[in-house]
Scaffold this motif. Structure first.
Motif, PDB file in Angstrom:
ATOM      1  N   GLN A 166       0.857  -1.182   0.000  1.00  0.00           N
ATOM      2  CA  GLN A 166       0.000   0.000   0.000  1.00  0.00           C
ATOM      3  C   GLN A 166       0.900   1.241   0.000  1.00  0.00           C
ATOM      4  O   GLN A 166       1.830   1.332   0.797  1.00  0.00           O
ATOM      5  CB  GLN A 166      -0.840  -0.056   1.287  1.00  0.00           C
ATOM      6  CG  GLN A 166      -1.502   1.225   1.713  1.00  0.00           C
ATOM      7  CD  GLN A 166      -2.739   1.521   0.869  1.00  0.00           C
ATOM      8  OE1 GLN A 166      -3.518   0.631   0.592  1.00  0.00           O
ATOM      9  NE2 GLN A 166      -2.903   2.766   0.470  1.00  0.00           N
ATOM     10  N   HIS A 167       0.618   2.177  -0.874  1.00  0.00           N
ATOM     11  CA  HIS A 167       1.389   3.426  -0.861  1.00  0.00           C
ATOM     12  C   HIS A 167       0.995   4.230   0.380  1.00  0.00           C
ATOM     13  O   HIS A 167      -0.189   4.505   0.585  1.00  0.00           O
ATOM     14  CB  HIS A 167       1.095   4.227  -2.134  1.00  0.00           C
ATOM     15  CG  HIS A 167       2.093   5.312  -2.371  1.00  0.00           C
ATOM     16  ND1 HIS A 167       2.255   6.366  -1.511  1.00  0.00           N
ATOM     17  CD2 HIS A 167       3.011   5.484  -3.349  1.00  0.00           C
ATOM     18  CE1 HIS A 167       3.216   7.154  -1.948  1.00  0.00           C
ATOM     19  NE2 HIS A 167       3.695   6.630  -3.074  1.00  0.00           N
ATOM     20  N   PRO A 168       1.971   4.608   1.209  1.00  0.00           N
ATOM     21  CA  PRO A 168       1.606   5.271   2.479  1.00  0.00           C
ATOM     22  C   PRO A 168       0.890   6.601   2.286  1.00  0.00           C
ATOM     23  O   PRO A 168       0.127   7.033   3.158  1.00  0.00           O
ATOM     24  CB  PRO A 168       2.947   5.455   3.198  1.00  0.00           C
ATOM     25  CG  PRO A 168       4.006   5.224   2.181  1.00  0.00           C
ATOM     26  CD  PRO A 168       3.418   4.420   1.064  1.00  0.00           C
ATOM     27  N   ALA A 169       1.111   7.261   1.155  1.00  0.00           N
ATOM     28  CA  ALA A 169       0.490   8.576   0.971  1.00  0.00           C
ATOM     29  C   ALA A 169      -0.918   8.476   0.381  1.00  0.00           C
ATOM     30  O   ALA A 169      -1.631   9.464   0.270  1.00  0.00           O
ATOM     31  CB  ALA A 169       1.372   9.417   0.049  1.00  0.00           C
ATOM     32  N   GLU A 170      -1.310   7.268  -0.006  1.00  0.00           N
ATOM     33  CA  GLU A 170      -2.631   7.115  -0.638  1.00  0.00           C
ATOM     34  C   GLU A 170      -3.615   6.494   0.339  1.00  0.00           C
ATOM     35  O   GLU A 170      -3.218   5.785   1.259  1.00  0.00           O
ATOM     36  CB  GLU A 170      -2.501   6.213  -1.879  1.00  0.00           C
ATOM     37  CG  GLU A 170      -1.769   6.908  -3.008  1.00  0.00           C
ATOM     38  CD  GLU A 170      -1.470   5.971  -4.180  1.00  0.00           C
ATOM     39  OE1 GLU A 170      -1.875   4.784  -4.133  1.00  0.00           O
ATOM     40  OE2 GLU A 170      -0.816   6.439  -5.121  1.00  0.00           O
ATOM     41  N   PRO A 171      -4.931   6.732   0.110  1.00  0.00           N
ATOM     42  CA  PRO A 171      -5.921   6.123   1.015  1.00  0.00           C
ATOM     43  C   PRO A 171      -5.839   4.596   0.941  1.00  0.00           C
ATOM     44  O   PRO A 171      -5.489   4.048  -0.112  1.00  0.00           O
ATOM     45  CB  PRO A 171      -7.267   6.597   0.458  1.00  0.00           C
ATOM     46  CG  PRO A 171      -6.972   7.520  -0.655  1.00  0.00           C
ATOM     47  CD  PRO A 171      -5.513   7.507  -0.968  1.00  0.00           C
ATOM     48  N   THR A 172      -6.135   3.952   2.062  1.00  0.00           N
ATOM     49  CA  THR A 172      -6.080   2.488   2.097  1.00  0.00           C
ATOM     50  C   THR A 172      -6.988   1.905   1.027  1.00  0.00           C
ATOM     51  O   THR A 172      -8.138   2.329   0.860  1.00  0.00           O
ATOM     52  CB  THR A 172      -6.521   1.974   3.481  1.00  0.00           C
ATOM     53  OG1 THR A 172      -5.670   2.573   4.441  1.00  0.00           O
ATOM     54  CG2 THR A 172      -6.401   0.463   3.588  1.00  0.00           C
ATOM     55  N   VAL A 173      -6.461   0.945   0.321  1.00  0.00           N
ATOM     56  CA  VAL A 173      -7.216   0.296  -0.759  1.00  0.00           C
ATOM     57  C   VAL A 173      -8.422  -0.430  -0.158  1.00  0.00           C
ATOM     58  O   VAL A 173      -8.342  -0.991   0.940  1.00  0.00           O
ATOM     59  CB  VAL A 173      -6.303  -0.706  -1.512  1.00  0.00           C
ATOM     60  CG1 VAL A 173      -7.087  -1.509  -2.533  1.00  0.00           C
ATOM     61  CG2 VAL A 173      -5.154   0.039  -2.176  1.00  0.00           C
TER      62      VAL A 173
END
Ligand code: GAL
Length: 689
Positions: A540-547
């Motif tokens: 998961q990209h830390p800067a993006e909202p959780t998938v």
């Protein structure tokens, strides 16, 4: 793989006692008070090497002769510990090569404990000598009922970097690989120019720049540490077995890191032992003091989570011993502080052990020591030696055990098991792409199973595991088995074909036994079983909202890591990612195979996902026809001779209400109960249903 050579014939209470810590004039009254409290066994001697061999080759047996004779006279049974966790100063001074060393190769000083290594030939000699002397002298003593090997092998440290270990590692590798070519291939030594041309070049993966170990070398190192500890244990077991009385058992207090514990049990022990400290100490295995978190903070279930280790132990040996059960506040002078158990908690925690499979519970320790590193590791009695509320509670527990005697030897019944194996446990430690998923998920599975009232076992997979070991469970969760072998893949397939449900998570089956990746679409050897492949995967990209995932209109987080799945053959897509750039890709695939099915979930197992899976698979609601119990109360189901019992445990400092749908017999109060029952704070109910 489960082994049980010895089983306690009845529930038994014990206590850890250190005759060498007290004036001899206290022994008789201590034993009398223990017996009056219902304590029938003392565990002694596990650190007392000096008392029996004060100088090299000079043996003195009178001290423990006197103590054992007194025990025999009073009718107290004894578990005798071999003292090898604390080699004496004369030994470490004369033979410094017995000391363990840190990662930089710097030997530990004498003092503390477990400062030795398993491989120095002279230490093995000295251990053979002392264990033989003790077993020969005390082996037939009528007071003795069992032997404990060493103490908590691999506790304090499970890393070994002494020169003796360096040499033994090379022997281990030669035996495993036979040739340097085979080792170089298994370790992928072409990478970064590590190719070995002489066995003497090989060292333990200790102090390397930037922790840039070769992962395959480190995997073998962890196998080597396990082998060293197990063979050290076996060396002692072989001696004890020669001299012990028939019927006396050999055990050790175990479940520490870098040991294949089921294998150690199989090779050396008659019954597995475990030490349980549900409220160990502040700041070590609890994020916050119990008073602050309590239950319900969404956190870690606090003391209730100890059931996880107890379940793991049950998976090794169904009817085990608790060799140390917390009875007071934990604390070391140098590094730990802890709270005292609240009134009711000593009994509750001891009942937790019983509910999970202990037929013997030995409290640590009779009285807090007035000196030394552990002077704040409180026992039942305080320094002042007066009777106190903790002794009253231990006494109450001992009398409770008599009331629930029919449950002794009963089986813990679970429809679900968490699958574990040593290689994957090691890989999860070495490889952050694996460990970051495995460790939290194992806890989450246990926690959600507890909260959903789905009794949960552990299944330890090994090379000799058989299909019937797996078939005892309708549902298995093998969360993230990165390492897979052909044999294991075949076993899992056979389990599903005969009707089992197997749940697998992300990062499954992309490695082989030596930890190298396989050049197959994941899940590699399991593809036929899962009816799925992984198109792409990543964190998961830390800067993006959780998938997130959509499962029939319900939304779930797919946190930390996502495998983008694709269904194959007759598999069905149950849920799809509904966010991120791969929205629309399958996240959960169900594949029917034979009479069973495999569910492949592409992410980590959060508690909401698990709760949904448990409902989907019909695991929840197991006790609905009998009673309604809040999720804050644990239910353990035990069965024996056609009788069915439920043990209910309230971990909260508040009363809890339980509603019965029919009349039942409550064993602790020995009365018929029905309708609404109030469980007091930290209360326990034992119901025959
Ligand atoms: C255990 C150990 C005991 C004692 C206790 C309290 O780990 O076996 O000897 O140290 O903890 O710290």
């Amino acid at each position: 793989m489960k082994k049980q050579n010895y089983q306690w014939p009845e529930y038994t209470v014990g206590v850890c006692y250190y005759p060498e810590h007290w004036d001899e004039s206290l022994w008789a009254s201590d034993l009398d008070r223990m017996l009056a409290a219902g304590i029938r066994v003392v565990r002694i001697a596990e650190f007392a090497w000096n008392l029996t061999e004060p100088e090299e080759g000079v043996f003195c047996f009178d001290f423990f002769d006197r103590f054992l004779n007194l025990c025999a006279k009073k009718g107290m049974k004894v578990i005798f510990g071999t003292p090898t966790a604390t080699p004496p100063a004369w030994l470490t001074k004369k033979y410094p090569e017995v000391l363990n060393a840190d990662q930089n190769g710097l030997p530990y000083e004498h003092g503390a404990r477990r400062h030795y290594n398993y491989n120095a030939p002279i230490y093995r000699e000295k251990v053979k000598t002392i264990v033989t002397a003790l077993a020969e002298h005390y082996g037939r003593h009528p007071a003795i009922c069992g032997w404990q090997i060493d103490n908590e092998m691999n506790c304090e440290t499970c890393e070994f970097y002494s020169e003796a270990d360096q040499a033994a590692f090379r022997v281990f590798l030669r035996e495993s690989y036979g040739s340097l070519d085979a080792l170089n291939a298994a370790w992928g030594t072409r990478f970064w120019n590590q190719t070995y041309t002489d066995w003497a070049q090989i060292r333990l993966p200790g102090h390397v720049l930037n922790e840039g170990w070769n992962p395959h070398q480190r995997l073998d190192y962890l196998r080597f540490v396990s082998e060293s500890a197990r063979s050290f244990c076996q060396l002692q077991a072989n001696i004890l077995r020669r001299y012990k009385k028939p019927g006396d058992f050999i055990t050790t207090n175990a479940l520490f890191g870098h040991i294949d514990n089921p294998k150690m049990n199989e090779e050396s022990l008659d019954i597995f032992g475990y030490d349980t400290y549900p409220n160990f100490a502040f700041g070590l295995n609890r994020s916050e003091p119990l008073e602050k978190t309590g239950y319900g903070s969404g956190g870690d279930l606090n003391d209730r989570l100890s059931g996880k280790q107890l379940s793991e132990v049950r998976g090794i040996c169904p009817h085990f011993s608790i060799l140390e059960q917390q009875s007071g506040a934990g604390g070391w002078v140098s590094r730990m502080e802890g709270p005292h158990p609240r009134p009711g908690q000593i009994r509750l925690w001891a009942m937790q052990s019983v509910a999970h499979g202990a037929d013997f519970v030995s409290f640590f320790r009779w009285r807090s020591c007035t000196f030394g590193t552990e002077m704040y590791w409180h026992g039942i009695l305080d320094y002042d030696n007066r009777d106190n509320r903790r002794l009253r509670e231990v006494t109450e527990f001992a009398s409770d055990l008599k009331k629930i005697a029919p449950l002794c030897g009963s089986a813990y019944v679970a429809p679900l098991a968490i699958v574990k194996d040593y290689d994957n446990a090691c890989d999860a430690e070495i490889d952050v792409w694996h460990g970051r998923l495995s460790f939290p998920d194992e806890s989450a599975i246990y926690q959600q199973a507890q909260l959903s009232h789905v009794p949960c076992d552990y299944l330890h997979l090994a090379d000799d595991s058989e299909l019937e070991d797996l078939c005892r469970y309708p549902v298995l969760i093998y969360a993230h088995p990165a390492i897979m072998t052909e044999a294991r893949a075949a076993l899992l397939k056979a389990y599903v074909e005969q009707g089992g449900t197997l749940i697998l998570g992300c990062r499954t089956g992309y490695k082989q036994e030596n930890g190298q990746a396989v050049m197959l679409p994941p899940p590699g050897m399991l593809r036929e079983l899962t009816g799925s492949t992984v198109r792409e995967s990543g964190f998961q990209h830390p800067a993006e909202p959780t998938v997130t995932v959509d499962w029939n209109g319900e939304r779930f987080e797919a946190s930390v890591f996502q495998d983008q799945l694709e269904a194959e053959g007759g598999a069905t897509v149950l849920a799809r990612y509904d966010s991120s750039w791969f929205a629309g890709m399958p996240a959960l695939i169900e594949h029917p195979l034979g009479s069973g099915r495999c569910l492949h979930w592409g992410s980590t197992f959060s508690r909401p996902v698990l709760s949904r899976l448990f409902t989907y698979l019909g695991l929840t609601g197991r006790f609905n026809d009998l009673l309604d119990v809040p999720e804050t109360v644990e239910i353990a189901e035990r069965q024996k001779d056609g009788l069915r019992f439920l043990m209910l445990l309230n971990y909260l400092p508040e009363a809890q209400t339980v509603v019965l749908h029919r009349q039942m017999h409550e064993l602790l109060e020995d009365k018929l109960v029905s309708d609404k029952l109030t469980m007091p704070p930290f209360g326990v109910l034992v119901l025959e249903v």
